[in-house]
Design a protein around this motif. Structure first.
Motif, PDB file in Angstrom:
ATOM      1  N   ALA A  30       0.813  -1.220   0.000  1.00 54.66           N
ATOM      2  CA  ALA A  30       0.000   0.000   0.000  1.00 54.66           C
ATOM      3  C   ALA A  30       0.845   1.267   0.000  1.00 54.66           C
ATOM      4  N   MET A  31       2.163   1.139   0.195  1.00 54.42           N
ATOM      5  CA  MET A  31       3.041   2.302   0.035  1.00 54.42           C
ATOM      6  C   MET A  31       2.945   2.861  -1.378  1.00 54.42           C
ATOM      7  N   GLY A  32       2.476   2.023  -2.320  1.00 58.55           N
ATOM      8  CA  GLY A  32       2.218   2.522  -3.671  1.00 58.55           C
ATOM      9  C   GLY A  32       1.165   3.617  -3.667  1.00 58.55           C
ATOM     10  N   GLY A  33       0.223   3.550  -2.729  1.00 59.52           N
ATOM     11  CA  GLY A  33      -0.759   4.621  -2.576  1.00 59.52           C
ATOM     12  C   GLY A  33      -0.149   5.868  -1.974  1.00 59.52           C
ATOM     13  N   VAL A  34       0.816   5.692  -1.054  1.00 60.71           N
ATOM     14  CA  VAL A  34       1.468   6.843  -0.417  1.00 60.71           C
ATOM     15  C   VAL A  34       2.197   7.694  -1.457  1.00 60.71           C
ATOM     16  N   ILE A  35       2.904   7.051  -2.412  1.00 61.71           N
ATOM     17  CA  ILE A  35       3.634   7.845  -3.406  1.00 61.71           C
ATOM     18  C   ILE A  35       2.673   8.622  -4.300  1.00 61.71           C
ATOM     19  N   PHE A  36       1.516   8.021  -4.615  1.00 62.85           N
ATOM     20  CA  PHE A  36       0.515   8.720  -5.429  1.00 62.85           C
ATOM     21  C   PHE A  36      -0.056   9.905  -4.656  1.00 62.85           C
ATOM     22  N   GLY A  37      -0.442   9.673  -3.410  1.00 60.53           N
ATOM     23  CA  GLY A  37      -1.010  10.743  -2.589  1.00 60.53           C
ATOM     24  C   GLY A  37      -0.019  11.849  -2.327  1.00 60.53           C
ATOM     25  N   TYR A  38       1.242  11.479  -2.079  1.00 62.22           N
ATOM     26  CA  TYR A  38       2.268  12.488  -1.822  1.00 62.22           C
ATOM     27  C   TYR A  38       2.411  13.415  -3.021  1.00 62.22           C
ATOM     28  N   ASP A  39       2.406  12.808  -4.214  1.00 61.55           N
ATOM     29  CA  ASP A  39       2.567  13.641  -5.407  1.00 61.55           C
ATOM     30  C   ASP A  39       1.381  14.584  -5.605  1.00 61.55           C
TER      31      ASP A  39
END
Length: 508
Positions: A30-39
């Motif tokens: 789910a860290m894949g979601g963190v990179i999307f949200g961060y951007d």
């Protein structure tokens, strides 16, 4: 090791528990979601920083500071500025189709690993940028990373999760997006105060932190049993993995269904051609409609441009960034609530309730801004606070409905033979309309003014009606038996039911 959450056999479900092994694997993925949200969060914040605008978008900075004739709604209308924001989504759209082939041929894990690596490179380039071209190339690399991650992570989560808890685990992807956006807003709030005007570099470069965690963590992730069976005939390895992730040795029924689904999928040589067949019509419609509707809720308007929007109604830079932190916290909290209740209340209830909530708040925000702000006015602090509260109500509605469910439902409805292709279509449609909205929003804001909220409010009303009429409930249904929900639906059974009967006659 397993926690004590047993999965019953309701509706043909399988034996098993929610194991610690699954929880840790899904948290890492789910860290894949963190990179999307961060951007999403970081790009909106840095484009409201004067030092960033002065260096890369001087025309926007000049209009904002020196031109009293420019409407409040038109100060940030710049095609170059929107190209910076939206270039990521064009790259993500293209990358998602390459990701489909990688995910199917090599597994979910390599796609996640590639996504993290590309995002890491983009973060480094963005933080070191000294001209706008370097900045946009960095955004393109970020887009490649997000394209691979968004294609593979929701599939990974849905395939690893026990059916009874699939909604909660998959909603963790949207929760991670919210956490990433919240982190970005907090970092923007801090870096904006750095004297010397280089704080935006920290904001952009810090994207490397979640990308590093995802990339390193992906090395240690297990592949999903579904993918192992689909890519090889080593059923014994898949059996051992399935026993480990379910915390029980009694997994034969689930294993048999996975093998059966894999056998069907191996007969499909061209999944993108097959997905347009009548028997997959409901899944194709949802693969296009759900991500399209998710984008025309207007949420990315809030996410990308919240600081700019709050500056439009008269807040200073620090106040507008803090307002974004507040809305980000509200979104993350509501998504966490959705994780807790989605497998009890079901998908449809949350979609409909959240849609009504978003519609009402958007209509009210548009009305207040039309009445109080105008082209050259300044909205009073009381009304500015009310707008912020209503936007929080809107974000909360999205956070427990179209936010997480827009990823959850598409990831659980595809049969194995078209799953990778179907998820690529979902991601591509999502990126396409995110790009369209990002590319046109500042111009639409300039022309529609406060009516922009009524525009998106109309779409929310339409999508809520669509869910009520055409989306069947999918909670608690095993992912490899999901075709049953379409055959029992009042509308879709007229389409897929006919195909099933015809297939039975041919088989006889």
């Amino acid at each position: 090791m397993a926690t004590g959450l047993a999965v019953s056999s309701e509706g043909g479900q399988y034996n098993g528990r929610m194991t610690t092994f699954v929880v840790l694997s899904c948290m890492m993925a789910a860290m894949g979601g963190v990179i999307f949200g961060y951007d999403i969060g970081i790009s909106g914040g840095v484009t409201s920083m004067e030092s960033f605008l002065r260096k890369f978008f001087p025309e926007v900075h000049r209009k904002m500071k020196e031109d009293p004739e420019i409407s409040n709604y038109c100060k940030f209308d710049s095609q170059l500025l929107t190209s910076f924001t939206s270039s990521l989504y064009v790259a993500g759209l293209v990358a998602s189709f390459f990701a489909s082939s990688v995910t199917k041929a090599f597994g979910r894990k390599p796609s996640i690993l590639l996504g993290g690596t590309a995002f890491l490179a983009g973060a480094a380039l963005g933080g070191a940028a000294f001209n706008v071209y370097m900045l946009i190339i960095g955004r393109v690399l970020l887009g490649v990373g997000v394209g691979f991650a968004n294609q593979s992570v929701p599939l990974y989560l849905s395939e690893m999760a026990p059916p009874r808890y699939r909604g909660a685990i998959n909603n963790g992807f949207q929760f991670s997006i919210g956490i990433g956006a919240l982190e970005a807003n907090l970092i923007n709030y801090g870096t904006e105060k750095i004297k010397g005007g280089w704080g935006w570099r920290i904001s952009l470069a810090m994207a490397a932190l979640p990308a590093s965690i995802l990339t390193l963590g992906a090395i240690f992730l297990p592949e999903t049993p579904n993918s192992l069976i689909q890519r090889s005939n080593d059923h014994e390895s898949a059996k051992h993995l399935l026993q480990r992730i379910r915390g029980t040795s009694e997994i034969q029924a689930e294993l048999d269904d996975l093998i059966r689904a894999s056998s069907i999928s191996k007969t499909i040589k061209h999944p993108f051609k097959n997905i347009i067949k009548r028997e997959y019509r409901p899944q194709l419609v949802m693969a296009i409609a759900i991500p399209f509707f998710q984008q025309v809720t207007g949420i990315n308007v809030i996410a990308f441009y919240a600081p700019i929007l709050f500056r439009t109604i008269g807040l200073e830079v620090s106040a507008s960034l803090m307002s974004s932190v507040v809305t980000g916290a509200v979104g993350s909290t509501s998504t966490f609530i959705s994780m807790l209740v989605v497998d009890k209340l079901g998908r449809r209830v949350l979609f409909i309730f959240g849609g009504i909530q978003m519609f009402v708040s958007q209509i009210m925000v548009g009305g207040i801004m039309a009445a109080q702000l105008g082209d050259h006015g300044v909205i009073g602090k009381g009304y500015a606070f009310l707008v912020l509260v209503l936007i929080c109500v809107y974000v909360a509605g999205f956070g427990w409905s179209w936010g997480p469910l827009g990823w959850l439902v598409p990831s659980e409805i595809f049969p194995m033979e078209i799953r990778s292709a179907g998820q690529s279509i979902v991601v591509a449609v999502n990126f396409l309309f995110t790009f369209v909205i990002a590319q046109t929003f500042l111009t639409m804001l300039c022309h529609l003014k406060a009516g922009i909220f009524h525009f998106f409010g109309g779409w929310v009303a339409l999508m809520t009606l669509f869910v009520y009429l055409f989306l069947p409930e999918t909670k608690n249904m095993p992912i490899e038996k999901m075709d049953m929900v379409w055959r029992e639906h009042w509308f879709w059974k007229r389409i897929v039911g006919e195909v099933d009967e015809k297939s039975k006659m041919e088989a006889a």
